[in-house]
Design a protein around this motif. Structure first.
Motif, PDB file in Angstrom:
ATOM      1  N   GLU A 175      89.694  27.466  69.495  1.00  0.00           N
ATOM      2  CA  GLU A 175      88.542  28.348  69.635  1.00  0.00           C
ATOM      3  C   GLU A 175      88.482  29.199  68.366  1.00  0.00           C
ATOM      4  OE1 GLU A 175      89.071  30.257  73.897  1.00  0.00           O
ATOM      5  OE2 GLU A 175      90.980  29.713  72.967  1.00  0.00           O
ATOM      6  N   GLY A 179      88.480  33.329  73.688  1.00  0.00           N
ATOM      7  CA  GLY A 179      87.776  33.968  74.790  1.00  0.00           C
ATOM      8  C   GLY A 179      88.729  34.704  75.705  1.00  0.00           C
ATOM      9  N   GLU A 185      90.697  36.287  66.170  1.00  0.00           N
ATOM     10  CA  GLU A 185      90.235  35.353  65.149  1.00  0.00           C
ATOM     11  C   GLU A 185      91.263  35.312  64.029  1.00  0.00           C
ATOM     12  OE1 GLU A 185      85.846  35.561  64.055  1.00  0.00           O
ATOM     13  OE2 GLU A 185      86.117  37.517  65.003  1.00  0.00           O
ATOM     14  N   GLU A 209      83.839  25.230  71.569  1.00  0.00           N
ATOM     15  CA  GLU A 209      82.729  26.190  71.551  1.00  0.00           C
ATOM     16  C   GLU A 209      82.197  26.438  72.957  1.00  0.00           C
ATOM     17  OE1 GLU A 209      81.386  27.889  69.030  1.00  0.00           O
ATOM     18  OE2 GLU A 209      82.305  26.968  67.260  1.00  0.00           O
ATOM     19  N   SER A 212      81.925  30.290  72.938  1.00  0.00           N
ATOM     20  CA  SER A 212      81.361  30.896  71.723  1.00  0.00           C
ATOM     21  C   SER A 212      80.105  30.207  71.229  1.00  0.00           C
ATOM     22  CB  SER A 212      82.413  30.892  70.605  1.00  0.00           C
ATOM     23  OG  SER A 212      82.910  29.578  70.377  1.00  0.00           O
ATOM     24  N   THR A 217      77.435  34.011  69.114  1.00  0.00           N
ATOM     25  CA  THR A 217      78.023  34.761  67.994  1.00  0.00           C
ATOM     26  C   THR A 217      76.993  35.150  66.945  1.00  0.00           C
ATOM     27  OG1 THR A 217      78.554  32.792  66.689  1.00  0.00           O
ATOM     28  CG2 THR A 217      80.200  33.531  68.293  1.00  0.00           C
ATOM     29  N   ALA A 222      80.332  29.170  66.566  1.00  0.00           N
ATOM     30  CA  ALA A 222      81.213  30.103  65.858  1.00  0.00           C
ATOM     31  C   ALA A 222      81.823  29.474  64.611  1.00  0.00           C
ATOM     32  CB  ALA A 222      82.318  30.586  66.797  1.00  0.00           C
ATOM     33  N   GLY A 313      85.626  40.399  67.911  1.00  0.00           N
ATOM     34  CA  GLY A 313      84.619  39.387  68.178  1.00  0.00           C
ATOM     35  C   GLY A 313      83.422  39.490  67.261  1.00  0.00           C
ATOM     36  N   MET A 317      79.754  38.227  71.720  1.00  0.00           N
ATOM     37  CA  MET A 317      81.066  37.831  72.261  1.00  0.00           C
ATOM     38  C   MET A 317      82.040  38.882  71.742  1.00  0.00           C
ATOM     39  SD  MET A 317      83.033  34.199  71.826  1.00  0.00           S
ATOM     40  CE  MET A 317      84.622  33.900  72.638  1.00  0.00           C
TER      41      MET A 317
END
Length: 379
Positions: A175, A179, A185, A209, A212, A217, A222, A313, A317
């Motif tokens: 991801e 989430g 990230e 995804e 996301s 996003t 994303a 985020g 998100m």
């Protein structure tokens, strides 16, 4: 017969909903900033969405994938157009977990290898290989644990290349914004490094995804913030605005054959019209532009609240991180201020995943309630 008791439940019974609001049996209004785990993309009960499903079910609700279904073709065409993922092909299924199962299966078929690499705090579903690739031992049964999965630290390219060098990995699944794990990230260098290493070692790069995607996003996906080309992209949640639908986008370097993948309900007529109406509304109402606008406004206000230690985020998100567990704050928001929010594996993180139709006045309503709720908790 009673229900199998696996869900902790809030004592609220929604009976109807419209746009960003849900209403209980007493007609009490709640602001929905969670969208049922990021599922509600174009707002509850959107009139085009309701009309599309109503008209279709009156004609034909379901038939199997053994016949022509032009709505599937139309959905695929619209999805490729809006996402910008030219030349990818679409396989339709019913959920995010099923999308990731099919992604992993396809990667194994394509590479003739079976090991999977995932990352710490990942969440990819609750079934078979998808749950084995999820970093949560509590939900991995012994039958799932027989899958060959290695969980690496997010951002660790050195360990990734060392593992890929053994030439037994069919897929790296990630991801780009986590989430359930808590909106973590990594860096541009890391995501682009995954892409490079997967190509070097004949491994499929799967971009999850499920949560996301679909404009959440501010980009359609994303991963599009980076210069990467996933082999497979898994999609679900916002795809059907509440109607069960999922899928994978498959790069043309992976070839189809009859019987390679299959599903009974995936791509049914109702799911396809639901999915098509979502894409039409995203396009017609410029919802990705709204995501970017509201996100900037949301962040500007959040930065003025001292109790918020970190904003995580992108787009809609989002996670607000505090220096205390948010469980009581979340309860107070829902029971005292009638606002739905979400939690994460990170106990200090309040998750914000509203419909993409949210407006400034809804953001103002949330922050006014948040400031008051934080004051309540300090007394």
């Amino acid at each position: 017969m009673s229900l199998f008791n696996v869900y902790p439940l809030f004592d609220i019974t929604p009976v109807k909903a419209k746009d960003v609001f849900v209403y209980d049996e007493n007609d009490k209004e709640y602001l929905d900033l969670y969208g049922g785990h990021a599922v509600i993309s174009i707002g509850h009960s959107h009139p085009e969405y309701v009309k599309s499903i109503t008209d279709q079910v009156a004609k034909l609700g379901f038939y199997s994938n053994s016949i022509q279904n032009p709505i599937q073709v139309e959905l695929a065409s619209k999805l490729i157009q809006l996402s910008g993922c030219r030349d990818y092909e679409l396989f339709l299924c019913n959920s995010g977990a099923e999308a990731n199962e099919n992604a992993l299966k396809l990667a194994s078929f394509h590479t003739n290898k079976k090991k999977v690499i995932a990352f710490k705090n990942s969440f990819h579903g609750r079934t078979s290989a998808a749950v084995a690739a999820t970093d949560n031992e509590k939900i991995i049964a012994p039958i799932n644990a027989q899958q060959e999965v290695e969980i690496l630290a997010l951002g660790d390219l050195e360990s990734l290349e060392k593992s890929l060098g053994k030439n037994d990995v069919c897929a790296v699944i990630i991801e780009c914004i986590q989430g359930v794990g808590g909106l973590d990230e990594s860096t541009t260098a890391f995501y682009e490094g995954i892409d490079r290493l997967c190509k070097k070692y004949n491994t499929c790069f799967i971009a999850d995804e499920v949560q996301s995607g679909y404009g959440r996003t501010g980009d359609f996906f994303a991963f599009q913030k980076y210069n990467v080309t996933p082999d497979i992209i898994s999609i679900a949640k916002g795809m059907g605005n509440g109607f069960p639908i999922g899928g994978i986008l498959i790069h043309p370097n992976i070839k189809a054959s009859y019987g390679l993948l299959g599903t009974t309900f995936g791509g049914n007529h109702l799911a396809c019209v639901a999915g098509l109406s979502v894409l039409n509304v995203i396009e017609q109402k410029n919802l990705m532009e709204n995501v970017r606008f509201i996100s900037e406004y949301f962040n500007r206000i959040a930065n003025t609240i001292p109790q918020i230690k970190n904003i995580k985020g992108r787009g809609l998100m989002l996670g607000l991180e505090f220096d205390f567990p948010i469980s009581e704050l979340r309860k107070k928001l829902i029971y005292d201020y009638q606002i739905f929010t979400g939690s994460a594996k990170n106990p200090d993180l309040l998750r914000i995943l509203p419909p993409l139709t949210i407006r400034k006045e809804h953001v103002n309503q949330f922050f006014e309630a948040l400031v008051n709720a934080l004051e309540d908790l300090n007394h």
